[in-house]
Scaffold this active site. Structure first.
Site, PDB file in Angstrom:
ATOM      1  N   GLY A  11      35.940  48.330  42.115  1.00 35.26           N
ATOM      2  CA  GLY A  11      34.674  49.001  41.843  1.00 35.26           C
ATOM      3  C   GLY A  11      34.682  49.910  40.628  1.00 35.26           C
ATOM      4  N   SER A  12      35.580  49.670  39.675  1.00 35.35           N
ATOM      5  CA  SER A  12      35.600  50.560  38.508  1.00 35.35           C
ATOM      6  C   SER A  12      34.332  50.395  37.660  1.00 35.35           C
ATOM      7  CB  SER A  12      36.856  50.331  37.653  1.00 35.35           C
ATOM      8  OG  SER A  12      36.766  49.112  36.950  1.00 35.35           O
ATOM      9  N   HIS A 102      32.559  39.258  33.252  1.00 32.97           N
ATOM     10  CA  HIS A 102      33.693  38.336  33.385  1.00 32.97           C
ATOM     11  C   HIS A 102      34.802  38.757  32.412  1.00 32.97           C
ATOM     12  CE1 HIS A 102      35.549  34.503  34.500  1.00 32.97           C
ATOM     13  NE2 HIS A 102      35.955  34.448  33.244  1.00 32.97           N
TER      14      HIS A 102
HETATM   15  C1  GRF Z   1      36.442  42.788  36.478  1.00 35.84           C
HETATM   16  O1  GRF Z   1      37.536  42.466  35.673  1.00 35.84           O
HETATM   17  C2  GRF Z   1      35.354  41.759  36.339  1.00 35.84           C
HETATM   18  O2  GRF Z   1      35.314  41.188  35.085  1.00 35.84           O
HETATM   19  C3  GRF Z   1      35.769  40.728  37.362  1.00 35.84           C
HETATM   20  O3  GRF Z   1      36.262  41.486  38.439  1.00 35.84           O
HETATM   21  C4  GRF Z   1      36.792  42.730  37.944  1.00 35.84           C
HETATM   22  C5  GRF Z   1      36.156  43.835  38.720  1.00 35.84           C
HETATM   23  O4  GRF Z   1      36.705  45.084  38.461  1.00 35.84           O
HETATM   24  N1  GRF Z   1      34.645  39.863  37.694  1.00 35.84           N
HETATM   25  P1  GRF Z   1      36.140  46.383  39.189  1.00 35.84           P
HETATM   26  O5  GRF Z   1      36.043  46.065  40.673  1.00 35.84           O
HETATM   27  O6  GRF Z   1      34.806  46.690  38.593  1.00 35.84           O
HETATM   28  O7  GRF Z   1      37.160  47.442  38.919  1.00 35.84           O
END
Ligand code: GRF
Length: 191
Positions: A11-12, A102
């Site tokens: 969820g960053s 992505h």
């Molecule tokens: C990100 O690298 C996004 O591109 C991929 O999943 C990851 C999610 O990261 N689809 P976070 O949960 O937002 O930290």
């Protein structure tokens, strides 16, 4: 514009949007114990817990997700580390109003669950991050924003992933503003 965010992981990206002041009114997850859902609860953002096991099919789950977001007046959906492919009820409910982040320069390493690892293994000198509109074609909807990230000789999956994430945190807000502006000009696009 009111945002609904779909998460399955840390969820960053969600945290970054909230910290930047975006109006995140609802968070949906297929993994209720993930970090993104925990963050949302902590910030008192309503969380839709939509584990597949509670539904008869993916379509039924996605119809419930659409209804959950609609019940919070969500206008734009952000897939921020959501690890499922939306099925028709959701895609039709929010057509033209769903974006995904992505971790590669699409079309390179599209459709991959670990695009960062693949980029590192394949030896490309540059990878990056992409934000695109979600359509029926997995990872192939129109691109809204991209940023390149250099692959360094001493990179590990973790170090490269960190820099790709930093790029995501820059381009996702930009892509949301771009789409918000487009929708404000011609709202019919997303109906
Ligand atoms: C990100 O690298 C996004 O591109 C991929 O999943 C990851 C999610 O990261 N689809 P976070 O949960 O937002 O930290």
């Amino acid at each position: 514009m009111k945002l609904g965010v779909a998460v399955s992981g840390k969820g960053s990206n969600l945290r970054n949007l909230v910290d930047l002041g975006f109006d995140v009114v609802a968070v949906a997850t297929n993994r209720p114990s993930c970090g993104g859902a925990a963050f949302a609860r902590q910030r008192r953002i309503p969380v839709g817990e939509l584990s597949l096991k509670r539904f008869a099919s993916e379509e039924a789950r996605d119809a419930a997700m659409r209804d959950f977001f609609r019940s919070h007046d969500v206008e734009l959906v952000v897939d921020a580390g959501y690890d499922r492919i939306h099925t028709r009820p959701f895609l039709e409910g929010y057509r033209g109003r769903i974006i995904n982040v992505h971790p590669s320069l699409l079309p390179e390493f599209g459709g991959s669950m670990d695009a960062v690892e693949q980029a590192l293994r394949s030896g490309v000198p540059v990878t990056g991050a992409t934000v695109h509109l979600v359509t029926e074609d997995l990872d192939a909807g129109p691109i809204l924003a991209q940023e390149a990230v250099e692959v360094r000789d001493n990179d590990t999956v973790e170090s490269l992933r960190r820099r790709v994430h930093e790029a995501e945190h820059r381009i996702l807000p930009r892509a949301i503003r771009t789409l918000e502006a487009r929708l404000a000009e011609s709202p019919a696009v997303g109906q």
